[in-house]
Design a protein around this motif. Structure first.
Motif, PDB file in Angstrom:
ATOM      1  N   ASP A  36     -26.699 -42.915  50.218  1.00 52.27           N
ATOM      2  CA  ASP A  36     -26.207 -42.639  51.763  1.00 52.27           C
ATOM      3  C   ASP A  36     -24.942 -42.124  52.117  1.00 52.27           C
ATOM      4  N   ASN A  72     -31.658 -44.328  50.567  1.00 49.90           N
ATOM      5  CA  ASN A  72     -32.759 -43.998  51.448  1.00 49.90           C
ATOM      6  C   ASN A  72     -32.485 -43.146  52.625  1.00 49.90           C
ATOM      7  N   CYS A  73     -31.148 -42.497  52.730  1.00 55.07           N
ATOM      8  CA  CYS A  73     -31.152 -41.657  54.048  1.00 55.07           C
ATOM      9  C   CYS A  73     -30.510 -40.201  53.516  1.00 55.07           C
ATOM     10  N   SER A  75     -31.506 -36.719  51.247  1.00 52.42           N
ATOM     11  CA  SER A  75     -32.658 -35.791  50.922  1.00 52.42           C
ATOM     12  C   SER A  75     -32.560 -34.536  50.217  1.00 52.42           C
ATOM     13  N   ASP A  89     -33.041 -41.324  41.807  1.00 48.49           N
ATOM     14  CA  ASP A  89     -33.161 -42.699  42.111  1.00 48.49           C
ATOM     15  C   ASP A  89     -32.301 -43.791  41.514  1.00 48.49           C
ATOM     16  N   HIS A 105     -29.309 -47.099  44.885  1.00 52.13           N
ATOM     17  CA  HIS A 105     -28.978 -47.428  45.903  1.00 52.13           C
ATOM     18  C   HIS A 105     -29.174 -48.816  46.255  1.00 52.13           C
ATOM     19  N   HIS A 107     -32.417 -49.708  47.860  1.00 59.69           N
ATOM     20  CA  HIS A 107     -33.641 -49.778  48.682  1.00 59.69           C
ATOM     21  C   HIS A 107     -35.013 -49.937  47.898  1.00 59.69           C
ATOM     22  N   LEU A 108     -34.837 -49.343  46.481  1.00 53.90           N
ATOM     23  CA  LEU A 108     -35.858 -49.294  45.524  1.00 53.90           C
ATOM     24  C   LEU A 108     -35.683 -50.628  44.585  1.00 53.90           C
ATOM     25  N   HIS A 127     -26.508 -50.126  49.825  1.00 53.83           N
ATOM     26  CA  HIS A 127     -27.782 -50.180  50.945  1.00 53.83           C
ATOM     27  C   HIS A 127     -27.587 -51.478  51.912  1.00 53.83           C
TER      28      HIS A 127
END
Length: 181
Positions: A36, A72-73, A75, A89, A105, A107-108, A127
């Protein structure tokens, strides 16, 4: 080896500058970003001093020092601005002690959804924006909190690994959480 951790910059130039200053002051050899980096995300407020392009320019000056993972933010568009890889990831760093840092991060992979860890490994993630440095029995959980958008009544913070000690530190120098690994 000394490592510096930051997470959840969310495109805030002022916070990123504070993180870079703390990185320099720490004497760390590597700057670990736990995702992020440039975008604020749809669930977060737009930070004051939101300037993703300038954050990218500043961080690119440290491209040889940075190890980063995707939040997750983050890209593919962000990768176009950054001169270091940000779309993985997770990353695994082998420490001099033989222990491994599993960088992600959050989120996974997180404490509720563990990645493949060996006894003694460290799961390091952001996260949640909540600072944590704690033994979880077979592994250590580490979250440096958020540089820009701390939650849970916490202050902005970063993390350090030195001499087998993980610490979460406020920008005022207060140790918020720490544990030995």
């Amino acid at each position: 080896m000394k490592l510096f951790f930051a997470s959840d910059l969310h495109g805030c130039l002022a916070s990123t500058k504070k993180a870079v200053e703390a990185y320099h002051a720490s004497g760390a050899q590597h700057f670990i970003l736990l995702g992020d980096i440039l975008n604020h995300g749809p669930r977060n407020p737009v930070p004051e001093a939101y300037a993703p392009a300038q954050v990218a320019e500043l961080l690119n000056e440290y491209k040889d020092d940075i190890i980063s993972v995707r939040g997750n933010c983050d890209s593919e568009v962000d990768q176009m601005l950054l001169d270091f890889p940000v779309l993985s990831d997770f990353a695994i760093v082998l420490l001099e002690s033989g222990k491994r840092l599993f960088l992600t991060h959050g989120h996974l992979y997180n404490q509720d959804r563990l990645p493949p860890l060996k006894s003694g490994d460290v799961l390091a993630h952001g996260h949640t924006h909540l600072p944590v440095a704690a033994s979880m029995g077979d592994y250590t959980l580490f979250n440096p909190g958020s540089v820009t958008l701390p939650k849970g009544g916490n202050v902005a913070s970063y993390g350090l690994l030195e001499d087998n000690k993980l610490s979460v530190v406020s920008f005022d120098g207060d140790v918020l959480s720490e544990t030995n690994i």
